[in-house]
Design a protein around this motif. Sequence first.
Motif, PDB file in Angstrom:
ATOM      1  N   MET A 211      68.247  88.265  99.304  1.00 42.63           N
ATOM      2  CA  MET A 211      66.795  88.439  99.282  1.00 42.63           C
ATOM      3  C   MET A 211      66.676  89.589  98.246  1.00 42.63           C
ATOM      4  SD  MET A 211      64.088  89.704 101.984  1.00 42.63           S
ATOM      5  CE  MET A 211      62.953  88.472 102.329  1.00 42.63           C
ATOM      6  N   VAL A 212      65.717  89.155  97.169  1.00 40.15           N
ATOM      7  CA  VAL A 212      65.336  90.268  96.283  1.00 40.15           C
ATOM      8  C   VAL A 212      64.305  91.169  96.666  1.00 40.15           C
ATOM      9  CG1 VAL A 212      64.447  90.383  93.745  1.00 40.15           C
ATOM     10  CG2 VAL A 212      65.871  88.703  94.452  1.00 40.15           C
ATOM     11  N   HIS A 213      64.327  92.480  96.255  1.00 39.91           N
ATOM     12  CA  HIS A 213      63.314  93.583  96.639  1.00 39.91           C
ATOM     13  C   HIS A 213      62.887  94.102  95.132  1.00 39.91           C
ATOM     14  CE1 HIS A 213      64.225  93.048 100.942  1.00 39.91           C
ATOM     15  NE2 HIS A 213      65.330  93.059 100.605  1.00 39.91           N
ATOM     16  N   ASN A 214      61.554  94.801  95.292  1.00 35.79           N
ATOM     17  CA  ASN A 214      61.201  95.460  94.027  1.00 35.79           C
ATOM     18  C   ASN A 214      61.060  96.966  94.389  1.00 35.79           C
ATOM     19  OD1 ASN A 214      59.288  96.642  92.017  1.00 35.79           O
ATOM     20  ND2 ASN A 214      59.623  94.703  91.232  1.00 35.79           N
ATOM     21  N   PHE A 215      61.663  97.845  93.791  1.00 37.88           N
ATOM     22  CA  PHE A 215      61.810  99.150  93.797  1.00 37.88           C
ATOM     23  C   PHE A 215      60.239  99.696  94.113  1.00 37.88           C
ATOM     24  CE2 PHE A 215      62.559 103.797  92.991  1.00 37.88           C
ATOM     25  CZ  PHE A 215      63.699 103.967  93.932  1.00 37.88           C
ATOM     26  N   PHE A 216      59.361  99.398  93.102  1.00 41.81           N
ATOM     27  CA  PHE A 216      57.966  99.617  92.855  1.00 41.81           C
ATOM     28  C   PHE A 216      56.900  99.140  93.876  1.00 41.81           C
ATOM     29  CE2 PHE A 216      60.516 100.329  88.736  1.00 41.81           C
ATOM     30  CZ  PHE A 216      60.226 101.626  88.571  1.00 41.81           C
TER      31      PHE A 216
ATOM     32  N   GLU B 157      74.843 114.492  95.403  1.00 42.94           N
ATOM     33  CA  GLU B 157      73.461 113.887  95.223  1.00 42.94           C
ATOM     34  C   GLU B 157      73.153 113.642  93.730  1.00 42.94           C
ATOM     35  OE1 GLU B 157      68.770 113.968  96.888  1.00 42.94           O
ATOM     36  OE2 GLU B 157      69.979 115.631  97.193  1.00 42.94           O
ATOM     37  N   PHE B 158      73.343 112.368  93.653  1.00 41.96           N
ATOM     38  CA  PHE B 158      72.793 111.824  92.383  1.00 41.96           C
ATOM     39  C   PHE B 158      71.130 111.601  92.519  1.00 41.96           C
ATOM     40  CE2 PHE B 158      71.337 108.359  89.703  1.00 41.96           C
ATOM     41  CZ  PHE B 158      72.062 108.748  88.424  1.00 41.96           C
ATOM     42  N   VAL B 159      70.347 112.115  91.598  1.00 38.99           N
ATOM     43  CA  VAL B 159      69.037 111.671  91.565  1.00 38.99           C
ATOM     44  C   VAL B 159      68.357 111.185  90.329  1.00 38.99           C
ATOM     45  CG1 VAL B 159      68.118 113.108  93.683  1.00 38.99           C
ATOM     46  CG2 VAL B 159      68.010 114.093  91.346  1.00 38.99           C
ATOM     47  N   LEU B 160      67.852 110.020  90.396  1.00 41.25           N
ATOM     48  CA  LEU B 160      67.138 109.636  89.226  1.00 41.25           C
ATOM     49  C   LEU B 160      65.472 109.473  89.660  1.00 41.25           C
ATOM     50  CD1 LEU B 160      67.030 107.878  86.575  1.00 41.25           C
ATOM     51  CD2 LEU B 160      67.646 105.936  87.982  1.00 41.25           C
ATOM     52  N   LEU B 161      64.787 110.227  88.672  1.00 42.33           N
ATOM     53  CA  LEU B 161      63.314 110.095  88.742  1.00 42.33           C
ATOM     54  C   LEU B 161      62.758 108.901  88.092  1.00 42.33           C
ATOM     55  CD1 LEU B 161      61.162 112.049  90.172  1.00 42.33           C
ATOM     56  CD2 LEU B 161      60.419 112.314  87.919  1.00 42.33           C
ATOM     57  N   LEU B 162      62.346 107.824  88.868  1.00 38.93           N
ATOM     58  CA  LEU B 162      61.668 106.710  88.129  1.00 38.93           C
ATOM     59  C   LEU B 162      60.058 106.757  87.770  1.00 38.93           C
ATOM     60  CD1 LEU B 162      63.855 104.381  90.247  1.00 38.93           C
ATOM     61  CD2 LEU B 162      63.961 104.716  87.804  1.00 38.93           C
ATOM     62  N   LYS B 163      59.172 107.302  88.750  1.00 36.43           N
ATOM     63  CA  LYS B 163      58.036 107.388  88.435  1.00 36.43           C
ATOM     64  C   LYS B 163      57.386 108.871  88.927  1.00 36.43           C
ATOM     65  CE  LYS B 163      53.470 105.137  89.823  1.00 36.43           C
ATOM     66  NZ  LYS B 163      52.842 104.203  90.476  1.00 36.43           N
ATOM     67  N   GLY B 164      56.365 109.256  88.275  1.00 37.39           N
ATOM     68  CA  GLY B 164      55.790 110.761  88.689  1.00 37.39           C
ATOM     69  C   GLY B 164      56.395 112.013  87.881  1.00 37.39           C
ATOM     70  N   GLU B 165      56.506 113.210  88.657  1.00 40.99           N
ATOM     71  CA  GLU B 165      56.886 114.088  88.163  1.00 40.99           C
ATOM     72  C   GLU B 165      57.366 115.160  89.225  1.00 40.99           C
ATOM     73  OE1 GLU B 165      55.149 118.016  85.877  1.00 40.99           O
ATOM     74  OE2 GLU B 165      55.257 116.305  84.451  1.00 40.99           O
ATOM     75  N   ALA B 166      58.401 115.678  89.394  1.00 40.44           N
ATOM     76  CA  ALA B 166      58.853 116.753  90.150  1.00 40.44           C
ATOM     77  C   ALA B 166      59.561 117.938  89.471  1.00 40.44           C
ATOM     78  CB  ALA B 166      60.002 115.892  90.973  1.00 40.44           C
ATOM     79  N   THR B 167      59.542 119.050  90.317  1.00 36.07           N
ATOM     80  CA  THR B 167      60.444 120.144  90.039  1.00 36.07           C
ATOM     81  C   THR B 167      61.311 120.549  90.998  1.00 36.07           C
ATOM     82  OG1 THR B 167      58.496 121.195  88.518  1.00 36.07           O
ATOM     83  CG2 THR B 167      60.220 122.662  89.415  1.00 36.07           C
ATOM     84  N   LEU B 168      62.523 120.653  90.637  1.00 39.10           N
ATOM     85  CA  LEU B 168      63.694 121.198  91.642  1.00 39.10           C
ATOM     86  C   LEU B 168      63.922 122.611  91.347  1.00 39.10           C
ATOM     87  CD1 LEU B 168      66.205 118.236  91.733  1.00 39.10           C
ATOM     88  CD2 LEU B 168      64.475 118.886  93.230  1.00 39.10           C
ATOM     89  N   ALA B 169      64.030 123.451  92.522  1.00 37.23           N
ATOM     90  CA  ALA B 169      64.462 124.800  92.211  1.00 37.23           C
ATOM     91  C   ALA B 169      65.846 125.126  92.660  1.00 37.23           C
ATOM     92  CB  ALA B 169      63.609 125.702  92.978  1.00 37.23           C
ATOM     93  N   PHE B 170      66.655 125.729  92.366  1.00 42.15           N
ATOM     94  CA  PHE B 170      67.922 125.999  92.578  1.00 42.15           C
ATOM     95  C   PHE B 170      68.311 127.546  93.353  1.00 42.15           C
ATOM     96  CE2 PHE B 170      68.316 122.275  90.209  1.00 42.15           C
ATOM     97  CZ  PHE B 170      69.154 121.465  90.836  1.00 42.15           C
TER      98      PHE B 170
END
Length: 105
Positions: free
Chosen positions: A1-6, A51-64
């Motif tokens: 079954m095919v799904h769409n991430f968006f 943890e591999f993260v890929l941002l596909l939509k929007g915007e985010a800020t990560l703090a370390f």
Amino acid sequence: MVHNFFSDIPADLSAEVFERLAGSSNVTIERIISHGQSTPAGQWYDQTQHEFVLLLKGEATLAFELGEQVVLTPGDYLTILPHQKHRVASTSTHSETLWLAVFYD
């Protein structure tokens, strides 16, 4: 079954949504949907896996924990090492932020 991430974005995004897409005993692949959320001040993620993260939509800020901040826009990705303490400082408030996260040993 095919799904769409968006597609099939929940209407209620008052809390972040974490959806397991696939995985095994050593790997988990998730879709994370954010809309204005951030990790509470003083709270840090301290994970045992990469943890591999890929941002596909929007915007985010990560703090370390060591003071570095990274702004992510669509197409940006990075790998967070095990026990590299981090938090989500901010996510977009004008649209949902879609992340693909892969946790692995």
